[in-house]
Motif scaffolding. Structure first.
Motif, PDB file in Angstrom:
ATOM      1  N   VAL A   8       0.823  -1.203  -0.017  1.00 36.66           N
ATOM      2  CA  VAL A   8       0.103  -0.034  -0.047  1.00 36.66           C
ATOM      3  C   VAL A   8       0.892   1.185   0.010  1.00 36.66           C
ATOM      4  O   VAL A   8       1.698   1.424   0.930  1.00 36.66           O
ATOM      5  N   GLN A   9       0.737   2.242  -0.986  1.00 36.44           N
ATOM      6  CA  GLN A   9       1.581   3.519  -1.207  1.00 36.44           C
ATOM      7  C   GLN A   9       1.381   4.231  -0.086  1.00 36.44           C
ATOM      8  O   GLN A   9       0.027   4.476   0.469  1.00 36.44           O
ATOM      9  N   GLY A  10       2.258   4.612   0.670  1.00 38.57           N
ATOM     10  CA  GLY A  10       2.095   5.480   1.955  1.00 38.57           C
ATOM     11  C   GLY A  10       1.645   4.825   3.256  1.00 38.57           C
ATOM     12  O   GLY A  10       1.349   5.389   4.340  1.00 38.57           O
ATOM     13  N   MET A  11       1.587   3.532   3.497  1.00 39.00           N
ATOM     14  CA  MET A  11       1.304   2.759   4.362  1.00 39.00           C
ATOM     15  C   MET A  11       2.534   2.972   5.457  1.00 39.00           C
ATOM     16  O   MET A  11       2.048   3.129   6.682  1.00 39.00           O
ATOM     17  N   THR A  12       3.709   3.115   5.153  1.00 35.78           N
ATOM     18  CA  THR A  12       4.858   3.301   6.082  1.00 35.78           C
ATOM     19  C   THR A  12       4.473   4.625   6.745  1.00 35.78           C
ATOM     20  O   THR A  12       4.631   4.574   8.029  1.00 35.78           O
ATOM     21  N   ALA A  13       4.276   5.666   6.141  1.00 34.36           N
ATOM     22  CA  ALA A  13       4.047   7.089   6.880  1.00 34.36           C
ATOM     23  C   ALA A  13       2.734   6.983   7.547  1.00 34.36           C
ATOM     24  O   ALA A  13       2.860   7.556   8.692  1.00 34.36           O
ATOM     25  N   LEU A  14       1.688   6.148   7.185  1.00 38.50           N
ATOM     26  CA  LEU A  14       0.613   6.034   8.052  1.00 38.50           C
ATOM     27  C   LEU A  14       0.852   5.337   9.408  1.00 38.50           C
ATOM     28  O   LEU A  14       0.448   5.653  10.452  1.00 38.50           O
ATOM     29  N   GLN A  15       1.627   4.048   9.481  1.00 27.52           N
ATOM     30  CA  GLN A  15       1.997   3.505  10.444  1.00 27.52           C
ATOM     31  C   GLN A  15       3.169   4.306  11.374  1.00 27.52           C
ATOM     32  O   GLN A  15       2.702   4.216  12.542  1.00 27.52           O
ATOM     33  N   TYR A  63      -9.273  -3.872   1.968  1.00 26.89           N
ATOM     34  CA  TYR A  63      -8.318  -3.024   2.719  1.00 26.89           C
ATOM     35  C   TYR A  63      -8.426  -1.447   2.384  1.00 26.89           C
ATOM     36  O   TYR A  63      -8.484  -0.844   3.134  1.00 26.89           O
ATOM     37  N   GLU A  64      -8.768  -1.029   1.269  1.00 27.58           N
ATOM     38  CA  GLU A  64      -8.956   0.403   0.545  1.00 27.58           C
ATOM     39  C   GLU A  64      -9.919   1.091   1.370  1.00 27.58           C
ATOM     40  O   GLU A  64     -10.129   2.277   1.932  1.00 27.58           O
TER      41      GLU A  64
END
Length: 144
Positions: free
Chosen positions: A11-18, A129-130
């Motif tokens: 998921v693009q941007g998932m690391t930033a969200l976490q 998921y989205e």
């Protein structure tokens, strides 16, 4: 020997969200993200249970062997970082890895039912998921 799955959903941007979730230290937000991860993985579980080898009992089978235990052992675990669909356990279904990945010395061919279930349901997992993550973002991060 532990093996990793050949299938992952990126998921693009998932690391930033976490990272932002960890910074906020909001328990309710963590639980919501974990629930979203679990909901996406739950989509694969029925397919994995249906396609798991059921086995059959014959004269050479152990008295403790019960067909269908592998299918019943499929479960979903989730955390804030992701979710997994697993089958088997060391105590109740120790042969799960041998069935799934194969065991050449024992002439057991691999039956990668978990990977096939994920491949069949990948589009549905992505949609779920989205939808779930969007709901979490709307509820917690964009305002109540």
């Amino acid at each position: 020997m532990a093996r990793t799955s050949a299938f992952t959903v990126r998921v693009q941007g998932m690391t930033a969200l976490q990272r932002n979730v960890r910074r906020l230290k909001d328990r309710e937000l963590n639980n919501s993200v974990r629930a979203a991860n679990k909901a996406a993985a739950e989509v694969v579980k029925p397919e994995a249970e249906a396609t798991a080898p059921k086995g059959r009992r014959d004269a050479k089978s152990s008295k403790r062997y019960k067909p269908g235990k592998l299918a019943k052992s499929v479960k979903v675990t989730a955390s804030v970082k992701g979710a997994q669909v697993k089958a088997g356990s060391a105590a109740r279904v120790p042969y799960a890895a041998a069935v799934h990945f194969g065991y050449p010395k024992r002439h057991i061919r691999p039956n990668r039912f978990l990977f096939r279930a994920m491949a069949r349901k990948s589009a549905e997992v992505t949609e779920t998921y989205e939808r779930e993550i969007s709901a979490v973002v709307r509820q917690h991060l964009e305002g109540d």
